[in-house]
Design an enzyme around this catalytic site. Sequence first.
Site, PDB file in Angstrom:
ATOM      1  N   CYS A  38     -25.490 -34.421  -7.596  1.00 10.79           N
ATOM      2  CA  CYS A  38     -25.415 -33.155  -7.066  1.00 10.79           C
ATOM      3  C   CYS A  38     -25.806 -33.117  -5.736  1.00 10.79           C
ATOM      4  O   CYS A  38     -25.512 -32.128  -4.924  1.00 10.79           O
ATOM      5  CB  CYS A  38     -26.273 -32.090  -7.897  1.00 10.79           C
ATOM      6  SG  CYS A  38     -28.003 -32.323  -7.777  1.00 10.79           S
ATOM      7  N   ASP A  40     -28.920 -32.851  -4.382  1.00 12.86           N
ATOM      8  CA  ASP A  40     -30.248 -31.782  -4.468  1.00 12.86           C
ATOM      9  C   ASP A  40     -31.487 -32.710  -4.259  1.00 12.86           C
ATOM     10  O   ASP A  40     -31.447 -33.942  -4.263  1.00 12.86           O
ATOM     11  CB  ASP A  40     -30.485 -30.925  -5.730  1.00 12.86           C
ATOM     12  CG  ASP A  40     -29.300 -29.792  -5.836  1.00 12.86           C
ATOM     13  OD1 ASP A  40     -28.886 -29.530  -4.743  1.00 12.86           O
ATOM     14  OD2 ASP A  40     -29.245 -29.328  -6.712  1.00 12.86           O
ATOM     15  N   CYS A  63     -31.399 -27.178  -8.519  1.00 10.73           N
ATOM     16  CA  CYS A  63     -31.371 -25.976  -9.412  1.00 10.73           C
ATOM     17  C   CYS A  63     -32.319 -25.226 -10.379  1.00 10.73           C
ATOM     18  O   CYS A  63     -33.527 -25.888 -10.262  1.00 10.73           O
ATOM     19  CB  CYS A  63     -29.812 -26.170 -10.213  1.00 10.73           C
ATOM     20  SG  CYS A  63     -30.294 -27.709 -11.371  1.00 10.73           S
ATOM     21  N   CYS A 107     -30.517 -33.395 -13.989  1.00 13.84           N
ATOM     22  CA  CYS A 107     -31.471 -32.661 -13.144  1.00 13.84           C
ATOM     23  C   CYS A 107     -32.984 -32.999 -13.299  1.00 13.84           C
ATOM     24  O   CYS A 107     -33.748 -32.921 -12.448  1.00 13.84           O
ATOM     25  CB  CYS A 107     -31.401 -31.083 -13.473  1.00 13.84           C
ATOM     26  SG  CYS A 107     -29.711 -30.418 -13.115  1.00 13.84           S
TER      27      CYS A 107
HETATM   28 FE1  FES Z   1     -28.864 -30.431  -8.553  1.00 16.16          FE
HETATM   29 FE2  FES Z   1     -29.722 -29.457 -10.994  1.00 16.16          FE
HETATM   30  S1  FES Z   1     -27.615 -29.402 -10.282  1.00 16.16           S
HETATM   31  S2  FES Z   1     -30.744 -30.745  -9.475  1.00 16.16           S
END
Ligand code: FES
Length: 257
Positions: A38, A40, A63, A107
Amino acid sequence: MKSTTYSEKVMDHFRNPRNVGILEGKHVAKGKVGNPVCGDLMEFTIKVKDNRIDDIKFKTFGCGSAVATASMITELAKGKTLEEALKITRKDVADELDGLPPIKMHCSNLAADALRDAIKNYQNKQKFKTEAEKDAKGDQKVILGEKEFLNNGVYHEAKNLSRFKEKRTLVLDRGVKSLELALSISQQSPRVVFLTPSKALSADEELKTKIKQSDVKILYESRLLEIMGLNTVEKVKIHDLNEDDEYELFMDAVVIL
Ligand code: FES
Protein backbone atom coordinates in the site's frame (compact mmCIF):
# COMPACT_ATOMS: atom_id res chain seq x y z
CA MET A 1 -12.63 -13.62 11.07
CA LYS A 2 -14.55 -12.05 8.18
CA SER A 3 -12.57 -10.00 5.70
CA THR A 4 -13.95 -6.73 7.10
CA THR A 5 -14.50 -7.18 10.84
CA TYR A 6 -12.08 -6.00 13.50
CA SER A 7 -11.70 -7.55 16.95
CA GLU A 8 -12.31 -5.54 20.12
CA LYS A 9 -8.58 -5.56 20.78
CA VAL A 10 -7.79 -4.13 17.35
CA MET A 11 -10.33 -1.36 17.90
CA ASP A 12 -8.93 -0.65 21.36
CA HIS A 13 -5.32 -0.35 20.12
CA PHE A 14 -6.46 1.72 17.16
CA ARG A 15 -8.44 4.15 19.35
CA ASN A 16 -5.85 4.28 22.14
CA PRO A 17 -2.50 3.44 20.58
CA ARG A 18 0.27 2.76 23.11
CA ASN A 19 3.82 4.09 22.85
CA VAL A 20 3.35 6.60 20.05
CA GLY A 21 6.26 8.95 19.34
CA ILE A 22 10.02 8.96 18.83
CA LEU A 23 12.85 8.23 21.25
CA GLU A 24 16.07 10.17 21.22
CA GLY A 25 19.43 10.05 22.95
CA LYS A 26 22.03 7.43 23.66
CA HIS A 27 21.42 3.71 23.14
CA VAL A 28 18.56 4.50 20.76
CA ALA A 29 18.20 3.00 17.28
CA LYS A 30 15.69 3.61 14.52
CA GLY A 31 13.97 1.27 12.09
CA LYS A 32 11.94 2.47 9.14
CA VAL A 33 10.11 0.44 6.49
CA GLY A 34 7.55 0.97 3.78
CA ASN A 35 4.74 -1.40 2.89
CA PRO A 36 5.18 -2.54 -0.74
CA VAL A 37 1.45 -3.39 -0.95
CA CYS A 38 0.00 0.00 0.00
CA GLY A 39 3.04 2.34 0.21
CA ASP A 40 2.43 3.22 3.87
CA LEU A 41 5.31 3.90 6.26
CA MET A 42 6.25 2.77 9.75
CA GLU A 43 9.02 4.02 12.02
CA PHE A 44 10.14 2.45 15.30
CA THR A 45 12.68 3.72 17.80
CA ILE A 46 14.00 1.47 20.55
CA LYS A 47 16.06 2.26 23.61
CA VAL A 48 18.24 -0.64 24.72
CA LYS A 49 19.55 -1.32 28.21
CA ASP A 50 21.53 -4.45 29.11
CA ASN A 51 20.53 -6.01 25.79
CA ARG A 52 16.81 -5.54 26.58
CA ILE A 53 14.29 -3.21 24.98
CA ASP A 54 13.93 -0.68 27.73
CA ASP A 55 11.62 1.64 25.81
CA ILE A 56 9.99 1.62 22.40
CA LYS A 57 7.90 4.04 20.34
CA PHE A 58 6.37 4.09 16.89
CA LYS A 59 5.08 6.51 14.32
CA THR A 60 3.14 5.49 11.23
CA PHE A 61 1.44 6.81 8.15
CA GLY A 62 -0.47 3.54 7.93
CA CYS A 63 -4.08 2.48 8.29
CA GLY A 64 -5.95 1.48 11.46
CA SER A 65 -4.60 -2.08 11.31
CA ALA A 66 -1.05 -0.76 11.04
CA VAL A 67 -1.63 1.46 14.09
CA ALA A 68 -3.12 -1.43 16.09
CA THR A 69 -0.36 -3.91 15.18
CA ALA A 70 2.38 -1.37 15.92
CA SER A 71 0.79 -0.50 19.25
CA MET A 72 0.50 -4.19 20.16
CA ILE A 73 4.03 -5.02 19.08
CA THR A 74 5.43 -2.26 21.30
CA GLU A 75 3.73 -3.97 24.25
CA LEU A 76 5.02 -7.38 23.20
CA ALA A 77 8.59 -6.19 22.67
CA LYS A 78 9.05 -4.02 25.77
CA GLY A 79 11.30 -5.77 28.29
CA LYS A 80 12.34 -8.52 25.90
CA THR A 81 15.98 -9.21 24.98
CA LEU A 82 16.91 -8.19 21.44
CA GLU A 83 17.10 -11.85 20.43
CA GLU A 84 13.62 -12.55 21.84
CA ALA A 85 12.16 -9.46 20.18
CA LEU A 86 13.65 -10.48 16.83
CA LYS A 87 11.55 -13.63 17.00
CA ILE A 88 8.22 -11.77 17.18
CA THR A 89 6.36 -12.53 13.97
CA ARG A 90 3.42 -10.80 12.33
CA LYS A 91 1.37 -13.89 13.20
CA ASP A 92 2.23 -13.42 16.91
CA VAL A 93 0.97 -9.85 16.70
CA ALA A 94 -2.19 -10.78 14.81
CA ASP A 95 -2.89 -13.59 17.33
CA GLU A 96 -2.45 -11.19 20.27
CA LEU A 97 -4.97 -8.89 18.61
CA ASP A 98 -7.43 -11.82 18.29
CA GLY A 99 -6.89 -11.83 14.54
CA LEU A 100 -6.90 -9.34 11.69
CA PRO A 101 -9.15 -9.39 8.63
CA PRO A 102 -7.29 -11.44 5.97
CA ILE A 103 -7.03 -8.51 3.57
CA LYS A 104 -5.30 -6.54 6.33
CA MET A 105 -2.63 -9.11 7.19
CA HIS A 106 -0.10 -7.26 5.01
CA CYS A 107 -0.42 -4.29 7.36
CA SER A 108 1.01 -6.33 10.21
CA ASN A 109 4.25 -6.79 8.23
CA LEU A 110 5.02 -3.12 8.71
CA ALA A 111 5.33 -3.21 12.50
CA ALA A 112 7.24 -6.50 12.66
CA ASP A 113 9.65 -5.40 9.91
CA ALA A 114 10.24 -1.94 11.38
CA LEU A 115 11.00 -3.43 14.80
CA ARG A 116 13.42 -5.89 13.23
CA ASP A 117 15.07 -3.06 11.30
CA ALA A 118 15.53 -1.03 14.51
CA ILE A 119 17.07 -4.02 16.32
CA LYS A 120 19.43 -4.80 13.43
CA ASN A 121 20.51 -1.15 13.28
CA TYR A 122 21.20 -1.16 17.00
CA GLN A 123 23.21 -4.39 16.75
CA ASN A 124 25.23 -3.01 13.82
CA LYS A 125 25.94 0.16 15.78
CA GLN A 126 27.25 -1.94 18.67
CA LYS A 127 29.38 -3.99 16.30
CA PHE A 128 31.07 -0.88 14.92
CA LYS A 129 31.63 0.44 18.43
CA THR A 130 33.32 -2.79 19.48
CA GLU A 131 35.50 -2.77 16.37
CA ALA A 132 36.53 0.83 17.05
CA GLU A 133 37.27 0.08 20.69
CA LYS A 134 39.38 -2.91 19.71
CA ASP A 135 41.38 -0.72 17.35
CA ALA A 136 41.80 1.97 19.99
CA LYS A 137 43.20 -0.67 22.33
CA GLY A 138 45.67 -1.73 19.68
CA ASP A 139 43.91 -5.02 19.11
CA GLN A 140 44.12 -4.60 15.35
CA LYS A 141 43.78 -7.31 12.81
CA VAL A 142 46.78 -8.23 10.68
CA ILE A 143 47.22 -5.97 7.67
CA LEU A 144 48.62 -7.94 4.76
CA GLY A 145 51.71 -6.29 3.28
CA GLU A 146 52.43 -4.09 6.30
CA LYS A 147 55.75 -5.80 7.08
CA GLU A 148 56.69 -6.32 3.44
CA PHE A 149 56.53 -2.60 2.62
CA LEU A 150 57.84 -1.26 5.92
CA ASN A 151 59.90 1.89 5.20
CA ASN A 152 59.14 1.39 1.55
CA GLY A 153 55.81 3.14 1.51
CA VAL A 154 54.61 1.98 4.94
CA TYR A 155 55.74 4.08 7.89
CA HIS A 156 55.28 3.70 11.63
CA GLU A 157 56.39 7.28 12.23
CA ALA A 158 56.31 10.44 10.16
CA LYS A 159 59.12 12.68 11.38
CA ASN A 160 60.21 13.46 7.86
CA LEU A 161 57.07 15.09 6.47
CA SER A 162 58.67 16.06 3.15
CA ARG A 163 58.69 12.35 2.33
CA PHE A 164 54.95 12.67 1.70
CA LYS A 165 55.23 15.59 -0.72
CA GLU A 166 52.55 15.18 -3.42
CA LYS A 167 52.06 11.55 -2.32
CA ARG A 168 48.68 9.87 -2.04
CA THR A 169 48.88 9.04 1.64
CA LEU A 170 46.64 6.90 3.80
CA VAL A 171 46.76 7.52 7.55
CA LEU A 172 45.19 4.93 9.84
CA ASP A 173 43.18 6.04 12.85
CA ARG A 174 45.33 5.51 15.91
CA GLY A 175 43.75 8.24 17.98
CA VAL A 176 44.16 12.02 18.06
CA LYS A 177 47.89 11.88 17.21
CA SER A 178 47.20 10.17 13.92
CA LEU A 179 44.52 12.73 13.07
CA GLU A 180 46.93 15.59 13.79
CA LEU A 181 49.50 13.84 11.65
CA ALA A 182 47.05 13.55 8.74
CA LEU A 183 46.54 17.31 9.05
CA SER A 184 50.32 17.96 8.95
CA ILE A 185 50.79 15.68 5.95
CA SER A 186 48.01 17.55 4.15
CA GLN A 187 50.36 20.57 4.13
CA GLN A 188 52.64 18.45 1.92
CA SER A 189 50.04 16.74 -0.22
CA PRO A 190 46.41 17.48 -1.09
CA ARG A 191 45.69 13.75 -1.30
CA VAL A 192 45.56 12.52 2.27
CA VAL A 193 42.99 9.96 3.36
CA PHE A 194 42.25 9.24 7.02
CA LEU A 195 40.79 5.79 7.60
CA THR A 196 38.76 5.05 10.69
CA PRO A 197 36.53 2.14 11.76
CA SER A 198 34.39 4.61 13.72
CA LYS A 199 31.29 6.49 12.60
CA ALA A 200 32.65 9.77 13.94
CA LEU A 201 36.00 11.34 14.72
CA SER A 202 37.12 11.24 18.33
CA ALA A 203 38.72 14.65 18.59
CA ASP A 204 37.94 18.01 20.13
CA GLU A 205 35.88 20.53 18.19
CA GLU A 206 38.93 22.63 17.25
CA LEU A 207 40.69 19.70 15.60
CA LYS A 208 37.48 18.57 13.89
CA THR A 209 37.05 22.05 12.42
CA LYS A 210 40.64 22.11 11.18
CA ILE A 211 40.14 18.72 9.54
CA LYS A 212 36.92 19.93 7.93
CA GLN A 213 38.71 22.94 6.49
CA SER A 214 41.65 20.85 5.25
CA ASP A 215 42.03 18.58 2.22
CA VAL A 216 42.02 15.47 4.39
CA LYS A 217 39.36 13.05 3.21
CA ILE A 218 37.86 10.88 5.92
CA LEU A 219 36.74 7.34 5.23
CA TYR A 220 34.46 6.30 8.08
CA GLU A 221 33.53 2.75 9.09
CA SER A 222 36.43 1.36 7.12
CA ARG A 223 39.34 -0.95 7.78
CA LEU A 224 42.62 -1.50 5.91
CA LEU A 225 42.91 -5.12 4.78
CA GLU A 226 45.92 -5.20 2.49
CA ILE A 227 48.78 -3.10 1.15
CA MET A 228 49.84 -4.00 -2.39
CA GLY A 229 52.49 -3.08 -4.97
CA LEU A 230 55.59 -4.33 -6.79
CA ASN A 231 58.60 -2.79 -5.05
CA THR A 232 56.80 -0.06 -3.20
CA VAL A 233 53.22 0.71 -2.11
CA GLU A 234 50.89 1.17 -5.08
CA LYS A 235 47.44 0.45 -3.77
CA VAL A 236 45.48 -0.68 -0.75
CA LYS A 237 42.44 -2.83 -0.19
CA ILE A 238 39.75 -1.34 2.06
CA HIS A 239 36.86 -3.05 3.82
CA ASP A 240 33.75 -0.87 4.01
CA LEU A 241 32.29 -2.13 7.31
CA ASN A 242 28.94 -0.46 6.74
CA GLU A 243 28.28 -1.98 3.31
CA ASP A 244 30.41 -5.07 4.06
CA ASP A 245 32.14 -4.44 0.77
CA GLU A 246 35.79 -4.45 -0.32
CA TYR A 247 37.44 -2.08 -2.81
CA GLU A 248 40.89 -0.85 -3.84
CA LEU A 249 42.43 2.62 -3.75
CA PHE A 250 45.66 3.82 -5.37
CA MET A 251 48.07 5.00 -2.65
CA ASP A 252 51.78 5.82 -2.47
CA ALA A 253 52.22 5.76 1.28
CA VAL A 254 50.51 4.34 4.36
CA VAL A 255 51.12 5.65 7.86
CA ILE A 256 50.38 3.30 10.75
CA LEU A 257 51.45 4.86 14.04
FE1 FES B 1 -1.24 0.34 4.41
FE2 FES B 1 -2.63 -1.03 6.17
S1 FES B 1 -3.29 -0.35 4.24
S2 FES B 1 -0.58 -0.36 6.29
